[in-house]
Design a protein around this motif. Structure first.
Motif, mmCIF file in Angstrom:
data_model
loop_
_atom_site.group_PDB
_atom_site.id
_atom_site.type_symbol
_atom_site.label_atom_id
_atom_site.label_comp_id
_atom_site.label_asym_id
_atom_site.label_seq_id
_atom_site.Cartn_x
_atom_site.Cartn_y
_atom_site.Cartn_z
ATOM 1 N N VAL A 1 0.847 -1.193 0.000
ATOM 2 C CA VAL A 1 0.000 0.000 0.000
ATOM 3 C C VAL A 1 0.880 1.241 0.000
ATOM 4 O O VAL A 1 2.049 1.195 0.374
ATOM 5 N N GLN A 2 0.305 2.342 -0.439
ATOM 6 C CA GLN A 2 1.018 3.616 -0.433
ATOM 7 C C GLN A 2 0.671 4.374 0.842
ATOM 8 O O GLN A 2 -0.430 4.241 1.369
ATOM 9 N N HIS A 3 1.601 5.161 1.347
ATOM 10 C CA HIS A 3 1.362 5.889 2.588
ATOM 11 C C HIS A 3 0.280 6.947 2.425
ATOM 12 O O HIS A 3 -0.429 7.271 3.376
ATOM 13 N N PHE B 1 3.671 8.633 8.303
ATOM 14 C CA PHE B 1 3.292 7.216 8.388
ATOM 15 C C PHE B 1 4.457 6.279 8.097
ATOM 16 O O PHE B 1 4.256 5.140 7.689
ATOM 17 N N GLY B 2 5.697 6.733 8.277
ATOM 18 C CA GLY B 2 6.872 5.928 7.979
ATOM 19 C C GLY B 2 7.470 6.216 6.622
ATOM 20 O O GLY B 2 8.636 5.913 6.380
ATOM 21 N N GLY B 3 6.701 6.831 5.719
ATOM 22 C CA GLY B 3 7.180 7.091 4.371
ATOM 23 C C GLY B 3 8.194 8.211 4.281
ATOM 24 O O GLY B 3 8.850 8.375 3.247
ATOM 25 N N GLY C 1 6.334 2.419 -0.812
ATOM 26 C CA GLY C 1 5.104 1.849 -0.288
ATOM 27 C C GLY C 1 5.447 1.010 0.922
ATOM 28 O O GLY C 1 6.582 1.014 1.402
ATOM 29 N N SER C 2 4.473 0.290 1.427
ATOM 30 C CA SER C 2 4.746 -0.632 2.522
ATOM 31 C C SER C 2 5.540 -1.827 1.992
ATOM 32 O O SER C 2 5.812 -1.929 0.799
ATOM 33 N N PRO D 1 9.274 1.440 5.984
ATOM 34 C CA PRO D 1 8.391 1.411 7.145
ATOM 35 C C PRO D 1 7.030 2.027 6.843
ATOM 36 O O PRO D 1 6.927 3.057 6.181
ATOM 37 N N PHE D 2 6.002 1.367 7.335
ATOM 38 C CA PHE D 2 4.627 1.815 7.165
ATOM 39 C C PHE D 2 3.915 1.638 8.493
ATOM 40 O O PHE D 2 3.850 0.536 9.029
#
Length: 761
Positions: A198-200, A255-257, A293-294, A364-365
């Motif tokens: 998934v994308q952040h 979100f980690g992105g 992405g994740s 990271p996500f």
């Protein structure tokens, strides 16, 4: 619980008025004289040798100030953990979107035109688009020079590559005797689950402005780690860290992105070359196609269970697709000891394998490897409950960690309210079931996450000026959760002043003390502890100064309301104490550096004591299922969290509600689609995220306990609410339809197909 004056109160955010009125300064708001605008030339193929690269026409275009390729820079690599990436791809590209060249021009239109004038020819190479492709015999290597790559020295012991293969990292964690554990079981369950990339979807794209004045490189950037950006740039460009200032601008979500350097090296290189300020901003298409992405995973879970539901053993095999670069390493390691779940399991074996492919990088996500683990484990817990005829809540209550239990990681759960959380959401479930239609399903999942265990240094500084004004300096970025407000509350509590009397300065490497960054729910326990110590230090110095003036013991004095008072009624303002003491200011310092945060009390005590770590929680869901279309609608969510002390309940419930929405998208709709390595749904028109129309009735449940740890026993919970939505929804769907979905997302098409297949069998 202890009573506080500032802590525990739902204070509005200090930056709220600036944010909602548009006065907050994001990176795109930074405008400097003679500023250039940059664009990146990216690979159009997923894996190829660069046989010819000609940027002469771009350099000759009027209005172009600089064009850079790999030939214009020293050959050096960088990376979040493994240093496997070049600023510009030189010999070959590894995914569609790899940066090959950069242009800085007088305006965006000219920069875009110049990008179109760059000629690049490729010799395409065989590709590996999946884990199976990458691990097959004679698979094309994404990184032929893996054995020569460097790693951050602090992390070197945690990196285990397999040179000559596409395995960027492989490691094992074991406890007990897994064979004995399975031999003791009456039933062994073996299931494989898959999660998607998934994308952040941060609404603010990656953005950076860089300026070089001949001695100082100043970088304004949307990042979660200003100090790591500084050290990374210093290493890349052979500069002293004192020659680099990184200013963390307002961040429109991370979100980690935004953990790692992304655009900063390109912008800095252009600024150093052109001697002019440079702004570089990703377009939305670039965010989807080339940011990150994740890290999608295939997770095999084998669990041994006795007939009464007691878990005897659990073996897990994680296979992670990290894409073209190994930013998935932290999550793959985190899943080793967190992955088996918050359960009492005597025999454990977990293998984690991180694999390079010719696709968009994973990084990271929000949860760092835990959403994928919880998806697998909590789904299988219901499979076990169904087969054994045990209620899903009862099965979890029988096996979940409780006070004093040894965790899978080998520490002890002395700060835990997991059972309380599960019982609270279970009570909600019972109420929902009494009035639910027949097409509704119900599910539950447990939540957990160990704290970060390395490189956890945080520092804070509290300055009380001669006029009594108070400033709090913290190096951790506020990525949208209200960090400045909650940490300001801690300082205000210790100093006995209202929150609005504190000015918070955030994430500027020249002004704020070192902090490792904002990630992995670490800000409240780590930075909060540093802030509390800094404020306590400032208060101590102030009372000592007043005590000298009055010839009294500091213990007989009290600080409140910007006044120092004595038991006999005498008082002085803070400003008067500083003035009469002939000092210019008071500066309180606080720090924390722990190699590990335990689930319970530390053995060391004193300056080495640790935060409670290990957040726990539980979620329950009610879903509506249309069996004719396969559409799943999330109706209600109860999300209970073991928070210790809620620093700001309003911010906390907002985090929970936001996490639920993110978890909903992860569960039902989100997922990047690829065709020959290229993303085909790279826009918000084609990539479905949860919107206001999808908001369920969310019930945040805050479980507070008086834990004996700093700060005030508070835990970080910013990521937790994402974790349980997917497995809880899958469990609800299975209970209502008899169909068990093991691959995310749980789309209507996927469910409908499985319903029809089950009806045919």
């Amino acid at each position: 619980m202890k009573r506080f004056k500032v802590i525990g109160k739902p204070h509005p955010r200090l930056d709220g008025p600036f944010t909602v009125t548009g006065r907050a300064a994001y990176t795109v708001d930074v405008v400097l004289p003679s500023m250039l605008h940059a664009k990146l030339f990216r690979s159009s193929v997923p894996h190829a040798k660069i046989t010819r690269l000609d940027a002469s026409r771009a350099r000759a275009l009027a209005g172009v100030a600089a064009v850079l390729t790999a030939n214009d820079l020293p050959h050096k690599r960088f990376g979040f953990t493994v240093q496997d990436e070049e600023i510009f791809a030189g010999e070959k590209v590894r995914y569609t979107g790899d940066v090959i060249a950069a242009v800085a021009a007088m305006d965006e239109e000219t920069a875009e035109q110049a990008i179109g004038l760059i000629d690049c020819e490729y010799e395409e190479l065989p590709k590996a688009f999946s884990i199976n492709d990458a691990l097959r015999e004679n698979a094309p290597l994404v990184h032929e020079d893996l054995a020569s790559y460097r790693l951050n020295s602090a992390l070197a012991r945690d990196w285990h590559p397999v040179p000559g293969t596409n395995i960027a990292h492989q490691t094992v964690y074991a406890k007990g005797d897994i064979d004995l554990g399975f031999a003791e079981a009456d039933e062994i369950f073996d299931d494989t689950f898959r999660s998607q990339q998934v994308q952040h979807c941060s609404l603010e794209p990656h953005a950076v402005v860089a300026q070089w004045d001949g001695n100082l490189l100043t970088v304004w950037t949307s990042t979660q780690k200003v100090f790591l950006v500084r050290s990374g740039l210093a290493d890349l460009f052979d500069l002293e860290e004192s020659q680099i200032r990184v200013i963390g601008t307002k961040v429109g979500a991370g979100f980690g992105g935004k953990n790692s350097m992304r655009l900063e090296p390109c912008a800095a290189a252009l600024a150093l070359k052109s001697k002019r300020p440079v702004r570089l901003v990703n377009g939305r298409a670039e965010e989807f196609a080339a940011a990150a992405g994740s890290v999608p995973a295939k997770v095999r879970v084998r669990t041994g269970v006795k007939r009464d539901g007691t878990i005897t053993a659990r073996a897990m095999d994680f296979s992670w697709d990290t894409g073209a670069y190994a930013e998935g390493l932290p999550g793959s390691n985190r899943a080793l000891k967190d992955g088996v779940g918050p359960y009492k399991i005597p025999h454990i074996r977990v293998t984690s394998t991180l694999v390079y492919t010719n696709k968009l990088r994973g990084c990271p996500f929000r949860g760092l490897g835990i959403p994928e683990a919880v998806w697998a484990v909590e789904s299988q817990m219901d499979i076990i409950a169904e087969k054994l005829g045990i209620d899903p809540v009862d099965l979890r209550l029988k096996n979940c960690l409780d006070q004093g239990d040894e965790t899978p990681a080998g520490d002890y759960a002395n700060h835990i309210a997991l059972r309380d959380c599960l019982l609270k959401v279970s009570a909600e479930l019972k109420r929902w079931k009494r009035r639910a239609p027949s097409n509704h399903g119900f599910g539950v999942a447990l939540l957990h996450k160990s704290p970060t265990t390395s490189a956890a240094s945080s520092n804070a500084r509290v300055r009380i000026a001669a006029d009594g004004k108070v400033q709090l300096f913290i190096g951790a970025t506020d990525v949208g959760g209200g960090t400045g407000t909650s940490l300001g509350q801690i300082a205000a509590e210790e100093l006995g002043i209202p929150l609005n009397e504190i000015h918070v300065v955030i994430a500027d490497t020249e002004l704020t003390p070192f902090d490792h960054g904002t990630y992995s729910s670490r800000v409240t326990p780590y930075v909060g502890t540093a802030v509390k110590r800094a404020a306590t230090d400032a208060r101590k110095q102030l009372l000592q100064a007043a005590a000298r003036l009055w010839n009294r013991s500091p213990e007989t004095l009290r600080l409140a309301g910007k006044k120092v008072t004595a038991k006999d009624g005498r008082s002085m303002t803070v400003a008067e104490v500083i003035e009469k003491s002939h000092i210019t200011e008071i500066v309180g310092l606080g720090s924390i550096e722990s190699k590990r945060l335990w689930a319970g009390d530390s053995a060391g005590g004193g300056e080495n004591f640790t935060a409670p770590g290990w957040p726990f929680g539980a979620q329950a869901v009610e879903v509506e299922i249309d069996q004719e279309t396969g559409v799943i609608k999330l109706i209600r969510v109860a999300s209970a969290h073991d928070v210790g002390q809620a620093i700001n309940p309003m911010a906390l419930t907002s985090q929970i509600q936001g996490g639920i929405m993110m978890g909903l998208g992860y569960a039902l709709w989100e997922g990047l689609l690829f065709e020959d390595g290229r993303i085909t749904n790279g826009s918000f028109a084609d990539y479905k995220i949860a919107t206001a129309r999808d908001i369920p009735n969310a019930i945040p449940i805050i479980v507070e306990k008086d834990y004996a740890a700093e700060p005030y026993g508070a835990k970080g919970v910013g990521e937790m609410a994402v974790f349980g939505i997917a497995p809880a929804v899958a469990n609800a769907v299975a209970r209502a339809t008899g169909v068990r979905i093991k691959d995310l997302p749980m789309s209507a098409e996927k469910l409908l197909e499985q319903i029809k297949r089950s009806e045919e069998e």
